[in-house]
Design an enzyme around this catalytic site. Structure first.
Site, PDB file in Angstrom:
ATOM      1  N   LYS A  71     -11.302  -7.093   5.390  1.00  0.00           N
ATOM      2  CA  LYS A  71     -11.631  -7.178   3.771  1.00  0.00           C
ATOM      3  C   LYS A  71     -12.214  -6.079   3.372  1.00  0.00           C
ATOM      4  O   LYS A  71     -13.281  -5.201   3.981  1.00  0.00           O
ATOM      5  CB  LYS A  71     -12.153  -8.677   3.291  1.00  0.00           C
ATOM      6  CG  LYS A  71     -10.620  -9.652   3.038  1.00  0.00           C
ATOM      7  CD  LYS A  71     -10.014  -9.086   2.231  1.00  0.00           C
ATOM      8  CE  LYS A  71      -9.981  -9.085   0.894  1.00  0.00           C
ATOM      9  NZ  LYS A  71      -8.602  -8.886   0.474  1.00  0.00           N
ATOM     10  N   TYR A  97      -8.993  -3.005   5.300  1.00  0.00           N
ATOM     11  CA  TYR A  97      -8.412  -3.274   3.857  1.00  0.00           C
ATOM     12  C   TYR A  97      -8.965  -2.423   3.016  1.00  0.00           C
ATOM     13  O   TYR A  97     -10.582  -3.844   3.295  1.00  0.00           O
ATOM     14  CB  TYR A  97      -7.675  -4.329   4.012  1.00  0.00           C
ATOM     15  CG  TYR A  97      -6.684  -4.846   4.404  1.00  0.00           C
ATOM     16  CD1 TYR A  97      -5.364  -4.524   4.416  1.00  0.00           C
ATOM     17  CD2 TYR A  97      -6.700  -5.935   5.516  1.00  0.00           C
ATOM     18  CE1 TYR A  97      -4.655  -4.967   5.379  1.00  0.00           C
ATOM     19  CE2 TYR A  97      -5.870  -6.732   5.907  1.00  0.00           C
ATOM     20  CZ  TYR A  97      -4.559  -5.786   5.902  1.00  0.00           C
ATOM     21  OH  TYR A  97      -3.762  -6.279   7.228  1.00  0.00           O
ATOM     22  N   GLU A 154      -3.482  -0.975   3.961  1.00  0.00           N
ATOM     23  CA  GLU A 154      -2.472  -0.659   3.300  1.00  0.00           C
ATOM     24  C   GLU A 154      -1.776   0.337   3.010  1.00  0.00           C
ATOM     25  O   GLU A 154      -0.608   0.287   3.079  1.00  0.00           O
ATOM     26  CB  GLU A 154      -3.112  -1.853   1.836  1.00  0.00           C
ATOM     27  CG  GLU A 154      -3.637  -0.355   1.072  1.00  0.00           C
ATOM     28  CD  GLU A 154      -5.384  -0.548   1.258  1.00  0.00           C
ATOM     29  OE1 GLU A 154      -6.009  -0.434   0.565  1.00  0.00           O
ATOM     30  OE2 GLU A 154      -5.918  -1.016   2.281  1.00  0.00           O
ATOM     31  N   VAL A 214       0.229 -12.896  -5.700  1.00  0.00           N
ATOM     32  CA  VAL A 214       0.399 -12.558  -3.994  1.00  0.00           C
ATOM     33  C   VAL A 214      -0.241 -11.020  -4.755  1.00  0.00           C
ATOM     34  O   VAL A 214      -1.219  -9.831  -3.721  1.00  0.00           O
ATOM     35  CB  VAL A 214       0.812 -12.473  -3.101  1.00  0.00           C
ATOM     36  CG1 VAL A 214       0.891 -11.898  -1.697  1.00  0.00           C
ATOM     37  CG2 VAL A 214       1.600 -13.884  -3.331  1.00  0.00           C
ATOM     38  N   ALA A 221      -7.476 -13.749  -4.016  1.00  0.00           N
ATOM     39  CA  ALA A 221      -7.680 -12.524  -3.615  1.00  0.00           C
ATOM     40  C   ALA A 221      -7.194 -11.709  -1.844  1.00  0.00           C
ATOM     41  O   ALA A 221      -7.539 -11.170  -1.111  1.00  0.00           O
ATOM     42  CB  ALA A 221      -8.299 -11.401  -4.275  1.00  0.00           C
TER      43      ALA A 221
END
Length: 371
Positions: free
Chosen positions: A75, A94, A118, A267, A299
């Site tokens: 994350k 990410y 991403e 999402v 999230a």
């Protein structure tokens, strides 16, 4: 290179950036791996497992950040983490910067080189490091919707697939990409009545062929969106515009016309969400209600199934991680797909969509690296 693996600190985030199996690959390539103690606890990987794989286990995240040349996470870094990053250090994780100006400022101030999973691309124009978590999130969205539909959770008290003689739930999926496809597959498999909305006719044709009539497809116009959302029991927001905030497709006003106790699963919340009434929630408190509609906006949805998610993510990230470990920033120069993933380099914002979203000066990756 010294590769650092801190334990994730986001609420109820159990994934790990580098699994023991991936540690072995880094070690075999001649690198050192520094893993924070209990980094793999969420997937059942004890410190001893990491040691046997060749990692050096350290007591604190501070040691990982201080000693590593590259930080590999899952994350986006939290405030306590981005202040520990330093100039010249590579961050591979990410990021989802477009809806997060504070993180963006923190990373710019650190001087690090931040590469976002991403936005890394592949030769077909896809997003190979986003895809595995999109697959997981798409499937989980239907599980989440089924739970939220229960009367005890504030929903309509409806079973997704119904039973013989009783109509099943109507599930509308906005977006026919990876998330939407996997959500549709799960919902149809449970017996729900499923419609997928998308603005790409070629993609709708692909979905129609793939599902052989078990899923309805519809071109997404304002009229079609309203008609489908107003009649839905579940709406899955599966819209992605790479690197930028998700468009707000379902407005607050539209909620007034939705069924009481219907469920929204956003999402796209990592990119700000595609429902006007969405705000990020956690696995500890995943839902809230607005105008009688239950919102599920966690999230980090794949964090609920960290064993599956961590291995799926590592399968995708490992080749890129090894290239970065082998070559450092030179890998970004030589590999255009990693260059697409570069969001921040030594105080410069290098991803135009993020720069436009946040109204921050943009520097092309090549210029930022050369400087």
């Amino acid at each position: 290179m010294r590769v650092g693996v801190p334990k994730e600190v986001k609420t109820h985030e159990y994934r790990v950036g580098v699994t023991p199996g991936a540690v072995r690959e880094y070690i075999a390539a001649g690198h050192t791996v520094l893993a924070e103690t209990h980094a793999g606890a969420g997937i059942g990987a004890e410190d001893e497992t990491y040691r046997k794989a060749g990692a050096v286990v350290v007591d604190t995240a501070a040691e990982v950040f201080a000693q590593a040349d590259m930080i590999v996470k899952v994350k986006e870094p939290q405030p306590s983490e981005w202040v520990q990053l330093r100039e010249g250090q590579i961050l591979f994780t990410y990021l989802h910067l477009a809806p997060d100006p504070e993180q963006t400022k923190g990373l710019l101030a650190s001087g690090c080189t931040a590469i976002a999973y991403e936005t890394v691309t592949d030769a077909r124009g896809g997003l190979p490091l986003l895809a595995p978590m999109s697959e997981v999130a798409g499937r989980l969205s239907i599980e989440a919707a089924g739970a939220a539909l229960k009367r005890s959770a504030g929903g309509r008290g409806l079973l997704l697939g119904g039973v013989p003689g009783v109509q099943p739930a109507r599930v509308v999926v906005i977006g026919g990409g990876v998330v939407g496809t996997h959500a549709a597959r799960m919902a149809a498999g449970l017996g729900a009545e499923v419609t997928v909305l998308d603005r790409s006719l070629p993609r709708l044709r692909e979905l129609d062929e793939q599902f052989a009539g078990r899923v309805r497809t519809r071109f997404s116009t304002l009229e079609a969106l309203e008609q489908e959302v107003f009649e839905a029991d579940v709406v899955i927001g599966a819209v992605l515009v790479p690197g930028v905030s998700a468009p707000k497709l379902v407005t607050r006003e539209m909620l007034q016309h939705m069924r009481r106790g219907s469920v929204i699963v956003d999402v796209a919340i990592d990119q700000g969400g595609c429902f006007e009434t969405s705000h990020a929630t956690t696995h500890a408190d995943p839902t809230y209600e607005v105008d009688g509609v239950v919102h599920y906006c966690v999230a980090n949805m794949p964090g609920a199934v960290p064993l599956t998610s961590s291995h799926a993510l590592n399968n995708a990230t490992l080749p890129f991680g090894l290239e970065l470990a082998n070559k450092g920033v030179k890998a970004v120069v030589e590999n255009r797909h990693l260059r697409d993933g570069l969001n921040i380099h030594r105080g410069r914002l290098t991803y135009k969509a993020v720069a436009d979203s946040l109204a921050i000066a943009f520097s092309p990756a090549e210029e930022a690296i050369a400087a």
